[in-house]
Design a protein around this motif. Structure first.
Motif, PDB file in Angstrom:
ATOM      1  N   THR A   1       1.650 -10.281   1.033  1.00  0.00           N
ATOM      2  CA  THR A   1       1.648 -11.068   2.267  1.00  0.00           C
ATOM      3  C   THR A   1       1.977 -10.181   3.457  1.00  0.00           C
ATOM      4  N   SER A   2       2.969  -9.311   3.286  1.00  0.00           N
ATOM      5  CA  SER A   2       3.329  -8.372   4.355  1.00  0.00           C
ATOM      6  C   SER A   2       2.165  -7.437   4.670  1.00  0.00           C
ATOM      7  N   ALA A   3       1.460  -7.003   3.646  1.00  0.00           N
ATOM      8  CA  ALA A   3       0.317  -6.106   3.857  1.00  0.00           C
ATOM      9  C   ALA A   3      -0.800  -6.820   4.623  1.00  0.00           C
ATOM     10  N   LEU A   4      -1.081  -8.058   4.245  1.00  0.00           N
ATOM     11  CA  LEU A   4      -2.097  -8.825   4.974  1.00  0.00           C
ATOM     12  C   LEU A   4      -1.673  -9.031   6.427  1.00  0.00           C
ATOM     13  N   HIS A   5      -0.409  -9.353   6.633  1.00  0.00           N
ATOM     14  CA  HIS A   5       0.095  -9.579   7.987  1.00  0.00           C
ATOM     15  C   HIS A   5      -0.041  -8.317   8.829  1.00  0.00           C
ATOM     16  N   LEU A   6       0.386  -7.169   8.287  1.00  0.00           N
ATOM     17  CA  LEU A   6       0.278  -5.913   9.026  1.00  0.00           C
ATOM     18  C   LEU A   6      -1.183  -5.593   9.335  1.00  0.00           C
ATOM     19  N   GLY A   7      -2.078  -5.823   8.377  1.00  0.00           N
ATOM     20  CA  GLY A   7      -3.498  -5.588   8.618  1.00  0.00           C
ATOM     21  C   GLY A   7      -4.036  -6.429   9.760  1.00  0.00           C
ATOM     22  N   LEU A   8      -3.643  -7.688   9.805  1.00  0.00           N
ATOM     23  CA  LEU A   8      -4.086  -8.566  10.892  1.00  0.00           C
ATOM     24  C   LEU A   8      -3.521  -8.115  12.231  1.00  0.00           C
ATOM     25  N   VAL A   9      -2.263  -7.690  12.233  1.00  0.00           N
ATOM     26  CA  VAL A   9      -1.649  -7.166  13.466  1.00  0.00           C
ATOM     27  C   VAL A   9      -2.429  -5.946  13.950  1.00  0.00           C
ATOM     28  N   MET A  10      -2.713  -5.030  13.035  1.00  0.00           N
ATOM     29  CA  MET A  10      -3.420  -3.793  13.413  1.00  0.00           C
ATOM     30  C   MET A  10      -4.845  -4.068  13.884  1.00  0.00           C
ATOM     31  N   LEU A  11      -5.446  -5.136  13.397  1.00  0.00           N
ATOM     32  CA  LEU A  11      -6.793  -5.516  13.836  1.00  0.00           C
ATOM     33  C   LEU A  11      -6.783  -6.299  15.145  1.00  0.00           C
ATOM     34  N   GLY A  12      -5.595  -6.666  15.609  1.00  0.00           N
ATOM     35  CA  GLY A  12      -5.491  -7.408  16.859  1.00  0.00           C
ATOM     36  C   GLY A  12      -5.826  -8.879  16.734  1.00  0.00           C
ATOM     37  N   VAL A  13      -5.719  -9.431  15.521  1.00  0.00           N
ATOM     38  CA  VAL A  13      -6.010 -10.849  15.319  1.00  0.00           C
ATOM     39  C   VAL A  13      -4.929 -11.667  16.009  1.00  0.00           C
ATOM     40  N   GLY A  14      -5.354 -12.699  16.733  1.00  0.00           N
ATOM     41  CA  GLY A  14      -4.394 -13.514  17.468  1.00  0.00           C
ATOM     42  C   GLY A  14      -4.899 -14.916  17.731  1.00  0.00           C
ATOM     43  N   PRO A  15      -4.223 -15.619  18.629  1.00  0.00           N
ATOM     44  CA  PRO A  15      -4.596 -17.002  18.942  1.00  0.00           C
ATOM     45  C   PRO A  15      -6.071 -17.111  19.331  1.00  0.00           C
ATOM     46  N   GLY A  16      -6.712 -18.135  18.797  1.00  0.00           N
ATOM     47  CA  GLY A  16      -8.124 -18.362  19.078  1.00  0.00           C
ATOM     48  C   GLY A  16      -9.063 -17.688  18.093  1.00  0.00           C
ATOM     49  N   ASP A  17      -8.556 -16.741  17.311  1.00  0.00           N
ATOM     50  CA  ASP A  17      -9.398 -16.074  16.311  1.00  0.00           C
ATOM     51  C   ASP A  17      -9.496 -16.927  15.053  1.00  0.00           C
ATOM     52  N   GLU A  18     -10.588 -16.757  14.341  1.00  0.00           N
ATOM     53  CA  GLU A  18     -10.771 -17.377  13.040  1.00  0.00           C
ATOM     54  C   GLU A  18     -10.879 -16.269  12.011  1.00  0.00           C
ATOM     55  N   VAL A  19     -10.234 -16.463  10.880  1.00  0.00           N
ATOM     56  CA  VAL A  19     -10.245 -15.463   9.814  1.00  0.00           C
ATOM     57  C   VAL A  19     -10.735 -16.131   8.542  1.00  0.00           C
ATOM     58  N   LEU A  20     -11.775 -15.580   7.952  1.00  0.00           N
ATOM     59  CA  LEU A  20     -12.308 -16.124   6.707  1.00  0.00           C
ATOM     60  C   LEU A  20     -11.336 -15.850   5.565  1.00  0.00           C
ATOM     61  N   CYS A  21     -11.133 -16.855   4.735  1.00  0.00           N
ATOM     62  CA  CYS A  21     -10.132 -16.770   3.680  1.00  0.00           C
ATOM     63  C   CYS A  21     -10.648 -17.494   2.443  1.00  0.00           C
TER      64      CYS A  21
END
Length: 112
Positions: free
Chosen positions: A53-73
């Motif tokens: 979970t921490s790895a996924l979170h860090l990856g999203l942070v590094m990709l600049g994912v934020g409010p308004g974005d959609e992430v396929l899961c």
């Protein structure tokens, strides 16, 4: 059930961790692991994290994912796969699985 496959080396590392009081997500063993992984991969920035979970979170942070974005899961998952998406203020878009393999369906992925 999945049993751990351990031997003398693993027992030695566990004993060493308890003896040194470094039973945590930081410390000399983690530092050494990160250095060895940097050498092995030929990279200069490696970080060991406490969970997937921490790895996924860090990856999203590094990709600049934020409010308004959609992430396929993947839809067939544990909540911890979607939680980091929500932590970032983004929206998870769940993609259904193939009936035969339970992997993410390429057709559903394209549709999503």
């Amino acid at each position: 059930m999945s049993l751990a496959c351990t031997g003398e080396a693993e027992e030695r590392f566990v004993h060493e961790a308890f003896e040194s009081k470094w039973v945590t997500t930081v410390g000399p063993n983690v530092d050494a692991f990160e250095r060895e992984l940097e050498e092995y991969l030929g990279e200069t920035h490696v970080v060991a994290l406490a969970s997937g979970t921490s790895a996924l979170h860090l990856g999203l942070v590094m990709l600049g994912v934020g409010p308004g974005d959609e992430v396929l899961c993947q839809s067939m998952t544990f909540a911890a796969s979607a939680n980091p998406i929500i932590y970032q203020g983004a929206s998870p878009v769940f993609v259904d699985s193939e009936e035969k393999t339970w992997n993410m369906s390429p057709e559903m992925l394209e549709e999503a």
